[in-house]
Motif scaffolding. Structure first.
Motif, PDB file in Angstrom:
ATOM      1  N   THR A   1     -10.740  -2.279  -5.192  1.00 51.44           N
ATOM      2  CA  THR A   1     -10.004  -1.045  -4.956  1.00 51.44           C
ATOM      3  C   THR A   1     -10.084  -0.579  -3.514  1.00 51.44           C
ATOM      4  OG1 THR A   1     -11.917   0.208  -5.714  1.00 51.44           O
ATOM      5  CG2 THR A   1     -10.186  -0.215  -7.327  1.00 51.44           C
ATOM      6  N   SER A   2     -10.901  -1.209  -2.697  1.00 56.83           N
ATOM      7  CA  SER A   2     -10.987  -0.849  -1.287  1.00 56.83           C
ATOM      8  C   SER A   2      -9.943  -1.551  -0.436  1.00 56.83           C
ATOM      9  CB  SER A   2     -12.373  -1.191  -0.740  1.00 56.83           C
ATOM     10  OG  SER A   2     -13.380  -0.471  -1.425  1.00 56.83           O
ATOM     11  N   TYR A   3      -9.192  -2.453  -1.061  1.00 56.47           N
ATOM     12  CA  TYR A   3      -8.287  -3.313  -0.318  1.00 56.47           C
ATOM     13  C   TYR A   3      -6.824  -2.993  -0.588  1.00 56.47           C
ATOM     14  CZ  TYR A   3     -12.282  -6.236   0.780  1.00 56.47           C
ATOM     15  OH  TYR A   3     -13.482  -6.695   1.249  1.00 56.47           O
ATOM     16  N   ALA A   4      -6.050  -2.934   0.488  1.00 54.54           N
ATOM     17  CA  ALA A   4      -4.606  -2.981   0.333  1.00 54.54           C
ATOM     18  C   ALA A   4      -4.230  -4.419  -0.021  1.00 54.54           C
ATOM     19  CB  ALA A   4      -3.920  -2.556   1.619  1.00 54.54           C
ATOM     20  N   MET A   5      -3.184  -4.582  -0.812  1.00 49.39           N
ATOM     21  CA  MET A   5      -2.770  -5.905  -1.272  1.00 49.39           C
ATOM     22  C   MET A   5      -1.310  -6.147  -0.898  1.00 49.39           C
ATOM     23  SD  MET A   5      -5.514  -6.956  -2.723  1.00 49.39           S
ATOM     24  CE  MET A   5      -4.862  -8.453  -3.459  1.00 49.39           C
ATOM     25  N   GLY A   6      -0.982  -7.394  -0.715  1.00 48.76           N
ATOM     26  CA  GLY A   6       0.396  -7.690  -0.357  1.00 48.76           C
ATOM     27  C   GLY A   6       0.813  -9.090  -0.730  1.00 48.76           C
ATOM     28  N   TRP A   7       2.096  -9.338  -0.591  1.00 47.95           N
ATOM     29  CA  TRP A   7       2.670 -10.670  -0.785  1.00 47.95           C
ATOM     30  C   TRP A   7       3.440 -11.059   0.467  1.00 47.95           C
ATOM     31  CZ3 TRP A   7       1.763 -13.821  -4.901  1.00 47.95           C
ATOM     32  CH2 TRP A   7       1.196 -13.233  -6.046  1.00 47.95           C
ATOM     33  N   PHE A   8       3.252 -12.301   0.865  1.00 45.51           N
ATOM     34  CA  PHE A   8       3.981 -12.913   1.965  1.00 45.51           C
ATOM     35  C   PHE A   8       4.610 -14.190   1.438  1.00 45.51           C
ATOM     36  CE2 PHE A   8       2.384 -10.602   5.780  1.00 45.51           C
ATOM     37  CZ  PHE A   8       1.449  -9.803   5.156  1.00 45.51           C
ATOM     38  N   ARG A   9       5.527 -14.740   2.216  1.00 45.23           N
ATOM     39  CA  ARG A   9       6.102 -16.019   1.820  1.00 45.23           C
ATOM     40  C   ARG A   9       6.408 -16.858   3.039  1.00 45.23           C
ATOM     41  NH1 ARG A   9      12.134 -14.157  -0.367  1.00 45.23           N
ATOM     42  NH2 ARG A   9      13.147 -13.985   1.694  1.00 45.23           N
ATOM     43  N   GLN A  10       6.456 -18.166   2.810  1.00 47.12           N
ATOM     44  CA  GLN A  10       6.789 -19.099   3.882  1.00 47.12           C
ATOM     45  C   GLN A  10       7.717 -20.158   3.343  1.00 47.12           C
ATOM     46  OE1 GLN A  10       3.452 -20.895   5.920  1.00 47.12           O
ATOM     47  NE2 GLN A  10       4.706 -21.314   7.726  1.00 47.12           N
TER      48      GLN A  10
ATOM     49  N   GLU B   1       8.517 -19.388   9.660  1.00 48.39           N
ATOM     50  CA  GLU B   1       7.231 -18.725   9.751  1.00 48.39           C
ATOM     51  C   GLU B   1       6.972 -17.878   8.496  1.00 48.39           C
ATOM     52  OE1 GLU B   1       6.866 -18.284  14.619  1.00 48.39           O
ATOM     53  OE2 GLU B   1       6.922 -16.503  13.351  1.00 48.39           O
ATOM     54  N   ARG B   2       5.703 -17.630   8.265  1.00 45.45           N
ATOM     55  CA  ARG B   2       5.330 -16.780   7.147  1.00 45.45           C
ATOM     56  C   ARG B   2       5.856 -15.364   7.397  1.00 45.45           C
ATOM     57  NH1 ARG B   2      -0.776 -17.158   5.058  1.00 45.45           N
ATOM     58  NH2 ARG B   2      -0.128 -19.336   5.250  1.00 45.45           N
ATOM     59  N   GLU B   3       6.384 -14.718   6.339  1.00 46.56           N
ATOM     60  CA  GLU B   3       6.939 -13.380   6.489  1.00 46.56           C
ATOM     61  C   GLU B   3       6.449 -12.446   5.393  1.00 46.56           C
ATOM     62  OE1 GLU B   3      11.207 -13.678   6.315  1.00 46.56           O
ATOM     63  OE2 GLU B   3      11.211 -14.544   4.301  1.00 46.56           O
TER      64      GLU B   3
ATOM     65  N   THR C   1       0.031  -7.454   9.747  1.00 46.35           N
ATOM     66  CA  THR C   1       0.778  -8.713   9.782  1.00 46.35           C
ATOM     67  C   THR C   1      -0.135  -9.912   9.579  1.00 46.35           C
ATOM     68  OG1 THR C   1       0.586  -8.712  12.186  1.00 46.35           O
ATOM     69  CG2 THR C   1       2.603  -7.797  11.249  1.00 46.35           C
ATOM     70  N   SER C   2      -1.415  -9.743   9.847  1.00 40.50           N
ATOM     71  CA  SER C   2      -2.386 -10.819   9.636  1.00 40.50           C
ATOM     72  C   SER C   2      -3.541 -10.309   8.782  1.00 40.50           C
ATOM     73  CB  SER C   2      -2.911 -11.341  10.983  1.00 40.50           C
ATOM     74  OG  SER C   2      -1.872 -11.891  11.747  1.00 40.50           O
ATOM     75  N   PRO C   3      -3.369 -10.274   7.478  1.00 38.12           N
ATOM     76  CA  PRO C   3      -4.444  -9.798   6.605  1.00 38.12           C
ATOM     77  C   PRO C   3      -5.680 -10.687   6.679  1.00 38.12           C
ATOM     78  CG  PRO C   3      -2.347  -9.928   5.443  1.00 38.12           C
ATOM     79  CD  PRO C   3      -2.159 -10.625   6.737  1.00 38.12           C
ATOM     80  N   SER C   4      -6.788 -10.121   6.228  1.00 40.09           N
ATOM     81  CA  SER C   4      -8.051 -10.851   6.329  1.00 40.09           C
ATOM     82  C   SER C   4      -8.189 -11.963   5.310  1.00 40.09           C
ATOM     83  CB  SER C   4      -9.213  -9.875   6.172  1.00 40.09           C
ATOM     84  OG  SER C   4      -9.198  -8.895   7.181  1.00 40.09           O
ATOM     85  N   TYR C   5      -7.627 -11.772   4.132  1.00 39.06           N
ATOM     86  CA  TYR C   5      -7.834 -12.724   3.047  1.00 39.06           C
ATOM     87  C   TYR C   5      -6.499 -13.198   2.479  1.00 39.06           C
ATOM     88  CZ  TYR C   5     -12.471 -10.692   3.306  1.00 39.06           C
ATOM     89  OH  TYR C   5     -13.684 -10.260   3.763  1.00 39.06           O
TER      90      TYR C   5
ATOM     91  N   PRO D   1      18.690 -18.538  -3.797  1.00 44.39           N
ATOM     92  CA  PRO D   1      18.141 -19.766  -3.209  1.00 44.39           C
ATOM     93  C   PRO D   1      17.316 -19.507  -1.945  1.00 44.39           C
ATOM     94  CG  PRO D   1      20.383 -20.158  -3.929  1.00 44.39           C
ATOM     95  CD  PRO D   1      20.130 -18.685  -4.099  1.00 44.39           C
ATOM     96  N   GLU D   2      17.685 -18.514  -1.169  1.00 44.22           N
ATOM     97  CA  GLU D   2      16.942 -18.205   0.046  1.00 44.22           C
ATOM     98  C   GLU D   2      15.573 -17.577  -0.231  1.00 44.22           C
ATOM     99  OE1 GLU D   2      20.076 -17.298  -0.705  1.00 44.22           O
ATOM    100  OE2 GLU D   2      20.539 -15.275   0.082  1.00 44.22           O
ATOM    101  N   ASP D   3      15.285 -17.275  -1.478  1.00 53.59           N
ATOM    102  CA  ASP D   3      13.940 -16.799  -1.843  1.00 53.59           C
ATOM    103  C   ASP D   3      12.979 -17.961  -2.058  1.00 53.59           C
ATOM    104  OD1 ASP D   3      15.498 -14.279  -3.845  1.00 53.59           O
ATOM    105  OD2 ASP D   3      14.559 -14.007  -1.872  1.00 53.59           O
ATOM    106  N   THR D   4      13.485 -19.177  -2.025  1.00 53.42           N
ATOM    107  CA  THR D   4      12.642 -20.359  -2.188  1.00 53.42           C
ATOM    108  C   THR D   4      11.599 -20.409  -1.084  1.00 53.42           C
ATOM    109  OG1 THR D   4      14.362 -21.630  -3.302  1.00 53.42           O
ATOM    110  CG2 THR D   4      12.610 -22.871  -2.197  1.00 53.42           C
ATOM    111  N   ALA D   5      10.320 -20.467  -1.478  1.00 56.54           N
ATOM    112  CA  ALA D   5       9.221 -20.442  -0.510  1.00 56.54           C
ATOM    113  C   ALA D   5       7.905 -20.576  -1.256  1.00 56.54           C
ATOM    114  CB  ALA D   5       9.225 -19.128   0.283  1.00 56.54           C
ATOM    115  N   ILE D   6       6.855 -20.767  -0.485  1.00 53.62           N
ATOM    116  CA  ILE D   6       5.509 -20.604  -1.031  1.00 53.62           C
ATOM    117  C   ILE D   6       5.142 -19.132  -0.866  1.00 53.62           C
ATOM    118  CG2 ILE D   6       3.091 -21.259  -0.861  1.00 53.62           C
ATOM    119  CD1 ILE D   6       4.009 -23.935   0.308  1.00 53.62           C
TER     120      ILE D   6
END
Length: 121
Positions: free
Chosen positions: A30-39, A44-46, A106-110, A88-93
């Motif tokens: 609960t101390s952490y903000a959470m997010g999703w990125f994709r590449q 580049e990862r976004e 932009t560069s999370p720790s974990y 189709p443009e959502d295709t990514a990891i």
């Protein structure tokens, strides 16, 4: 220290839906903000979406607004990404990310290991 494990990726047709889930370890989730990125391949990862530790502040990239919804369950140490109207443009990891504090930079720790999402046309 936070460990993140994603699940829920797969292959879906255009217009379909997927729900990604990220399970976090650690008693201070609960101390952490959470997010999703994709590449996507060759790109580049976004940033995709993020949620504050309380779940009250949500942020989305413009290209997913109205289609994706991020949520978290602090009792279960999980953060989900509901993806509707996939293109189709959502295709990514897709990667789950965590950062101590109220917001995701932009560069999370974990980072998690990533889960593949493929949208066929």
């Amino acid at each position: 220290q936070v460990q993140l494990v994603e699940s829920g990726g797969g292959l879906v047709q255009t217009g379909g839906s997927l729900r990604l889930s990220c399970a976090g370890s650690g008693r201070t989730f609960t101390s952490y903000a959470m997010g999703w990125f994709r590449q996507a391949p060759g790109k580049e990862r976004e940033f995709v979406a993020s949620v504050s530790w309380s779940g009250s502040r949500l942020f989305y990239a413009d290209f997913v607004k109205g289609r994706f919804t991020i949520s978290r369950d602090n009792a279960k140490n999980t953060v989900d990404l509901q993806m509707n109207g996939l293109k189709p443009e959502d295709t990514a990891i897709y990667y789950c990310a965590a950062h101590l504090g109220t917001a995701i930079p932009t560069s999370p720790s974990y980072w998690g290991q990533g889960t593949q999402v493929t949208v066929s046309s």
